[in-house]
Design a protein around this motif. Structure first.
Motif, PDB file in Angstrom:
ATOM      1  N   ILE A  51       0.702  -1.201  -0.107  1.00 28.55           N
ATOM      2  CA  ILE A  51      -0.025   0.130  -0.008  1.00 28.55           C
ATOM      3  C   ILE A  51       0.620   1.067  -0.139  1.00 28.55           C
ATOM      4  O   ILE A  51       0.527   2.116  -0.712  1.00 28.55           O
ATOM      5  CB  ILE A  51      -0.930   0.062   1.409  1.00 28.55           C
ATOM      6  CG1 ILE A  51      -2.112  -1.069   0.856  1.00 28.55           C
ATOM      7  CG2 ILE A  51      -1.648   1.234   1.564  1.00 28.55           C
ATOM      8  CD1 ILE A  51      -2.960  -1.110   2.149  1.00 28.55           C
ATOM      9  N   LEU A  52       2.082   1.035   0.735  1.00 26.79           N
ATOM     10  CA  LEU A  52       2.894   2.551   0.756  1.00 26.79           C
ATOM     11  C   LEU A  52       3.737   2.365  -0.368  1.00 26.79           C
ATOM     12  O   LEU A  52       3.838   3.592  -0.968  1.00 26.79           O
ATOM     13  CB  LEU A  52       3.886   2.246   1.938  1.00 26.79           C
ATOM     14  CG  LEU A  52       3.208   2.431   3.228  1.00 26.79           C
ATOM     15  CD1 LEU A  52       4.224   2.157   4.384  1.00 26.79           C
ATOM     16  CD2 LEU A  52       2.422   3.753   3.378  1.00 26.79           C
ATOM     17  N   VAL A  53       4.309   1.331  -1.073  1.00 25.33           N
ATOM     18  CA  VAL A  53       5.368   1.502  -1.978  1.00 25.33           C
ATOM     19  C   VAL A  53       4.523   1.680  -3.409  1.00 25.33           C
ATOM     20  O   VAL A  53       4.842   2.624  -4.332  1.00 25.33           O
ATOM     21  CB  VAL A  53       6.109   0.310  -2.120  1.00 25.33           C
ATOM     22  CG1 VAL A  53       7.190   0.338  -3.298  1.00 25.33           C
ATOM     23  CG2 VAL A  53       7.040   0.148  -0.955  1.00 25.33           C
ATOM     24  N   VAL A  54       3.602   1.016  -3.810  1.00 24.72           N
ATOM     25  CA  VAL A  54       2.927   0.737  -5.227  1.00 24.72           C
ATOM     26  C   VAL A  54       2.320   2.178  -5.680  1.00 24.72           C
ATOM     27  O   VAL A  54       2.790   2.905  -6.449  1.00 24.72           O
ATOM     28  CB  VAL A  54       2.055  -0.120  -5.350  1.00 24.72           C
ATOM     29  CG1 VAL A  54       1.152  -0.184  -6.799  1.00 24.72           C
ATOM     30  CG2 VAL A  54       2.427  -1.441  -5.064  1.00 24.72           C
ATOM     31  N   PRO A  55       1.429   2.835  -4.583  1.00 28.27           N
ATOM     32  CA  PRO A  55       1.093   4.139  -5.096  1.00 28.27           C
ATOM     33  C   PRO A  55       1.993   5.177  -5.078  1.00 28.27           C
ATOM     34  O   PRO A  55       2.094   6.089  -5.961  1.00 28.27           O
ATOM     35  CB  PRO A  55       0.105   4.599  -3.715  1.00 28.27           C
ATOM     36  CG  PRO A  55      -0.282   3.180  -3.110  1.00 28.27           C
ATOM     37  CD  PRO A  55       1.115   2.329  -3.198  1.00 28.27           C
ATOM     38  N   PHE A  56       3.058   5.243  -4.262  1.00 27.24           N
ATOM     39  CA  PHE A  56       4.155   6.474  -4.387  1.00 27.24           C
ATOM     40  C   PHE A  56       5.020   6.027  -5.651  1.00 27.24           C
ATOM     41  O   PHE A  56       5.363   7.202  -6.140  1.00 27.24           O
ATOM     42  CB  PHE A  56       4.983   6.289  -3.136  1.00 27.24           C
ATOM     43  CG  PHE A  56       4.395   7.027  -1.953  1.00 27.24           C
ATOM     44  CD1 PHE A  56       4.256   8.439  -1.777  1.00 27.24           C
ATOM     45  CD2 PHE A  56       3.665   6.536  -0.905  1.00 27.24           C
ATOM     46  CE1 PHE A  56       3.440   9.060  -0.887  1.00 27.24           C
ATOM     47  CE2 PHE A  56       3.110   7.101   0.332  1.00 27.24           C
ATOM     48  CZ  PHE A  56       2.933   8.591   0.071  1.00 27.24           C
ATOM     49  N   VAL A  57       5.255   5.070  -6.013  1.00 26.82           N
ATOM     50  CA  VAL A  57       6.030   4.780  -7.175  1.00 26.82           C
ATOM     51  C   VAL A  57       5.129   5.291  -8.455  1.00 26.82           C
ATOM     52  O   VAL A  57       5.406   6.202  -9.246  1.00 26.82           O
ATOM     53  CB  VAL A  57       6.366   3.333  -7.500  1.00 26.82           C
ATOM     54  CG1 VAL A  57       6.698   3.073  -8.955  1.00 26.82           C
ATOM     55  CG2 VAL A  57       7.202   2.914  -6.703  1.00 26.82           C
ATOM     56  N   ILE A  58       3.783   4.885  -8.307  1.00 24.18           N
ATOM     57  CA  ILE A  58       2.924   5.398  -9.521  1.00 24.18           C
ATOM     58  C   ILE A  58       2.939   7.024  -9.570  1.00 24.18           C
ATOM     59  O   ILE A  58       2.835   7.861 -10.667  1.00 24.18           O
ATOM     60  CB  ILE A  58       1.572   4.902  -9.368  1.00 24.18           C
ATOM     61  CG1 ILE A  58       1.664   3.155  -9.740  1.00 24.18           C
ATOM     62  CG2 ILE A  58       0.463   5.504 -10.188  1.00 24.18           C
ATOM     63  CD1 ILE A  58       0.332   2.544  -9.421  1.00 24.18           C
ATOM     64  N   ILE A  59       2.840   7.637  -8.104  1.00 26.89           N
ATOM     65  CA  ILE A  59       2.517   8.926  -8.250  1.00 26.89           C
ATOM     66  C   ILE A  59       3.922   9.725  -8.686  1.00 26.89           C
ATOM     67  O   ILE A  59       3.892  10.714  -9.455  1.00 26.89           O
ATOM     68  CB  ILE A  59       2.202   9.336  -6.535  1.00 26.89           C
ATOM     69  CG1 ILE A  59       0.737   9.038  -6.249  1.00 26.89           C
ATOM     70  CG2 ILE A  59       2.286  10.896  -6.364  1.00 26.89           C
ATOM     71  CD1 ILE A  59       0.391   9.118  -4.901  1.00 26.89           C
ATOM     72  N   GLY A  60       4.971   8.883  -8.062  1.00 28.48           N
ATOM     73  CA  GLY A  60       6.323   9.612  -8.656  1.00 28.48           C
ATOM     74  C   GLY A  60       6.252   9.389 -10.071  1.00 28.48           C
ATOM     75  O   GLY A  60       6.750  10.640 -10.644  1.00 28.48           O
ATOM     76  N   VAL A  61       6.200   8.565 -10.954  1.00 24.47           N
ATOM     77  CA  VAL A  61       6.142   8.624 -12.314  1.00 24.47           C
ATOM     78  C   VAL A  61       4.934   9.562 -12.761  1.00 24.47           C
ATOM     79  O   VAL A  61       5.258  10.069 -13.641  1.00 24.47           O
ATOM     80  CB  VAL A  61       5.612   7.125 -12.659  1.00 24.47           C
ATOM     81  CG1 VAL A  61       5.565   7.153 -14.450  1.00 24.47           C
ATOM     82  CG2 VAL A  61       6.737   6.094 -12.337  1.00 24.47           C
ATOM     83  N   THR A  62       3.766   9.760 -12.050  1.00 26.58           N
ATOM     84  CA  THR A  62       2.839  10.546 -12.611  1.00 26.58           C
ATOM     85  C   THR A  62       3.391  12.105 -12.528  1.00 26.58           C
ATOM     86  O   THR A  62       3.150  13.081 -13.341  1.00 26.58           O
ATOM     87  CB  THR A  62       1.433  10.595 -11.804  1.00 26.58           C
ATOM     88  OG1 THR A  62       1.075   9.042 -11.667  1.00 26.58           O
ATOM     89  CG2 THR A  62       0.423  11.407 -12.433  1.00 26.58           C
ATOM     90  N   PHE A  63       4.474  12.449 -11.593  1.00 23.99           N
ATOM     91  CA  PHE A  63       4.884  13.725 -11.491  1.00 23.99           C
ATOM     92  C   PHE A  63       5.699  14.058 -12.980  1.00 23.99           C
ATOM     93  O   PHE A  63       5.700  15.192 -13.384  1.00 23.99           O
ATOM     94  CB  PHE A  63       5.674  13.897 -10.544  1.00 23.99           C
ATOM     95  CG  PHE A  63       5.090  14.398  -9.430  1.00 23.99           C
ATOM     96  CD1 PHE A  63       4.929  15.779  -9.273  1.00 23.99           C
ATOM     97  CD2 PHE A  63       4.858  13.811  -8.368  1.00 23.99           C
ATOM     98  CE1 PHE A  63       4.347  16.275  -8.073  1.00 23.99           C
ATOM     99  CE2 PHE A  63       4.222  14.053  -7.178  1.00 23.99           C
ATOM    100  CZ  PHE A  63       3.920  15.568  -6.943  1.00 23.99           C
ATOM    101  N   PHE A  64       6.208  12.868 -13.596  1.00 28.88           N
ATOM    102  CA  PHE A  64       6.726  13.189 -14.971  1.00 28.88           C
ATOM    103  C   PHE A  64       5.977  13.242 -16.071  1.00 28.88           C
ATOM    104  O   PHE A  64       6.371  13.898 -16.891  1.00 28.88           O
ATOM    105  CB  PHE A  64       7.823  12.048 -15.078  1.00 28.88           C
ATOM    106  CG  PHE A  64       9.089  12.167 -13.920  1.00 28.88           C
ATOM    107  CD1 PHE A  64      10.367  12.895 -14.409  1.00 28.88           C
ATOM    108  CD2 PHE A  64       9.183  11.286 -13.070  1.00 28.88           C
ATOM    109  CE1 PHE A  64      11.201  13.186 -13.522  1.00 28.88           C
ATOM    110  CE2 PHE A  64      10.113  11.323 -12.071  1.00 28.88           C
ATOM    111  CZ  PHE A  64      11.201  12.159 -12.331  1.00 28.88           C
TER     112      PHE A  64
END
Length: 590
Positions: free
Chosen positions: A150-163
């Protein structure tokens, strides 16, 4: 958020402590899970360029295959890493940890002071040994895996979304600060509920054990049904706690689900606004909505999973509290007594959380191979004196010596090896008669066991049983009479052949015939021993070398029977009262 991670870090540290030799395996599992969820997030994130390439006006099949291949590769790495990480849960490691932890708790029970042990209810210890270990330790691997996801997957997706588009990423991030007050609220309620839940279950277990053990009495007074009030009250209390817990616990997760859904609607609303204003591609918004929709279910369960850590932390705390109890310490220089005279000098003792002293400045000397009786009213400290000789608990002031050596300088096993106790309430294990006697000396031969039984006057009735010495005696010796149980306990003490014998009124609850047999057995037990008798019937200790009269934790009188009678003090009054009772007749009572 800091409190959330702080709580999880505390659980992490406790897990490493409990894992012991398997701590590195647990760390490896967490690292592999983290790698797995990073690549799972990257596999999801590849949906952005994949859809963009798929719906590009200048369609290039190789570009589509590239991003699809990356999705497959990242998914494969995620699956493989998770498979390796789960060795910790499914390769027997967790079972080994729980087994090792139960062994440590078993050792703790053997080495902790008995006053600390008896401060726990039986149900509490049962709860710690069974449910706390199973619900706490066995859950940690699964809980850690889910919370990392729950912590890692969303933040990876959000991190990529920033780009891809920072505005969409910021909208997704808005929900996370809202989780913090919700978690704090749930944690506060959860901690209170969990404490009450564990206490209620421990009380229920204690009440159940008490009910089962007292069932013969309850049947005798026709109180086995709804009138078994303690058990009924405990059952009702657990139900009330569960109902309250469910009612309080359902609100935060519902609000959490609402926040996730509102975030999804916000993404859709603002995303469409950006699309209409030609600042965002529709395909990018579509990819973002699909990805976030994929995350709504696990994100909605965030508080429930964080609640699992509260549950685990509460279980860990209860286990740690028991493990942290200081063991009985033997002080240097360690010595072994050569004789077995006993000396109390200026001894003071009070039980934990009790201000009043149970033993108050007591001094006396018991010569080797003599009999000393301790008498006094109930609650005056008689039994406590004998318990202190066995280091039931350590005294606050003064010294207790055996053979001139402070008992704190005698190795605990050596101390107990030299003391035998025969209680009024006999405890026998649900095993064969042979094993019940033999536990006093595991290396004893059959001949030695039979000789001890003969000295305790129980060989004859044992021989008449269906399987003789191999007869199972039932739970707490329930298949034997009181006198038979007592004689088996004396046979056990004779086989141990300790130099100090403590008798806690072993004939008080027996009929006349059984009392005669038990008294003969005791006479064989105490030959050439230092004997201490806690006496209620003064007629049984007239010939004692010394009689201690205890009153309110102090020595009121000290001497032999005739001397104490001549003083006409407290002992004289007790003696006269018992003689009057003895001389009553049925006609006089009528």
């Amino acid at each position: 958020m800091k409190k959330i991670f702080s709580s999880m870090y505390e659980v992490y540290k406790m897990t490493l402590v409990f894992a012991g030799d398997y701590a590195n395996s647990f760390k490896k599992s967490l690292i592999l899970h983290t790698i797995s969820y990073i690549f799972q997030g990257l596999a999801f994130a590849m949906f952005y360029p994949f859809l963009k390439a798929l719906f590009n006006k200048n369609f290039v099949i190789n570009e589509v295959w590239l991003y699809f291949s990356l999705m497959v590769l990242f998914s494969f790495i995620a699956i493989f890493s998770r498979w390796k990480a789960q060795d910790f849960d499914y390769d027997g490691v967790m079972i080994d940890i729980t087994h090792k932890l139960r062994e440590e708790l078993g050792v703790k029970l053997r080495t902790m002071p008995l006053d600390k042990l008896f401060s726990y209810k039986t149900g509490e210890l049962n709860s710690i040994f069974s449910s706390n270990i199973d619900e706490g330790v066995l859950l940690i691997g699964i809980a850690s895996s889910l919370i990392l996801q729950i912590l890692v997957v969303p933040f990876v997706i959000i991190g990529v979304t920033f780009f891809i588009d920072y505005r969409l990423a910021l909208i997704m991030l808005i929900m996370f600060p809202l989780i913090i007050p919700l978690n704090s609220w749930k944690k506060r309620v959860s901690n209170e509920d969990l404490k009450e839940y564990f206490n209620a279950n421990a009380k229920l277990e204690s009440s159940f054990i008490e009910y089962i053990q007292g069932l013969p009495i309850l049947k005798a007074i026709n109180q086995v049904g709804m009138n078994a009030k303690n058990l009924q009250t405990s059952i009702k209390h657990v139900k009330e706690v569960q109902n309250q817990s469910i009612y309080k616990a359902k609100i935060p997760p519902a609000l959490m689900g609402m926040i996730v859904e509102l975030t999804l609607l916000s993404l859709l609303f603002f995303g469409l606004y950006f699309v209409v204003n030609d600042t965002l591609a529709l395909v990018t918004l579509g990819a973002c909505i699909v990805l976030f929709s994929r995350l709504t279910e696990p994100l909605s369960s965030t508080l429930s999973l964080l609640g699992m850590f509260d549950f685990i932390q509460t279980a860990y705390t209860r286990i740690k509290e028991l493990l942290d109890i200081k063991e009985i310490k033997t002080y240097e220089p360690i010595q072994t007594p050569k004789s077995f005279d006993i000396e109390f000098k200026d001894v003071e003792f009070s039980y934990t959380n009790q201000e009043k002293k149970t033993i108050n400045n007591i001094s006396f000397y018991l010569p080797n191979k003599t009999m000393t009786a301790i008498v006094g009213n109930s609650g005056c400290g008689k039994t406590t004196l004998t318990k202190l000789i066995m280091r039931y608990a350590d005294i606050q002031e003064g010294t207790i010596k055996i053979g001139g050596i402070n008992i704190q300088n005698i190795a605990y096993e050596e101390l107990l090896k030299n003391i035998s106790v025969v209680f009024q309430d006999v405890y026998l294990f649900d095993d064969t008669i042979l094993n019940n006697i033999k536990m006093a000396k595991p290396s004893a031969s059959i001949q030695e066991i039979e000789e001890a039984a003969q000295s305790a006057y129980c060989h004859d009735f044992i021989s008449e049983l269906p399987q003789g010495y191999d007869t199972k005696i039932g739970d707490i010796g329930g298949n034997l009479s009181g006198g038979e149980r007592q004689r088996i306990s004396i046979a056990r003490a004779i086989l141990k052949d300790a130099s100090i014998v403590i008798l806690d009124e072993p004939t008080a609850a027996l009929d006349t015939q059984s009392e005669v047999a038990v008294q003969k057995a005791i006479n064989n037990l105490i030959k050439n021993k230092t004997v201490i008798v806690i006496a209620h019937r003064l007629s049984t200790i007239k010939d004692a070398n010394n009689i201690l009269v205890i009153d309110n934790g102090e020595i009121y009188e000290l001497g032999k029977h005739n001397d104490l009678i001549a003083k006409r003090g407290k002992y004289y009054n007790m003696w006269k009262a018992q003689q009057r009772i003895k001389n009553w007749t049925l006609n006089e009572r009528i």
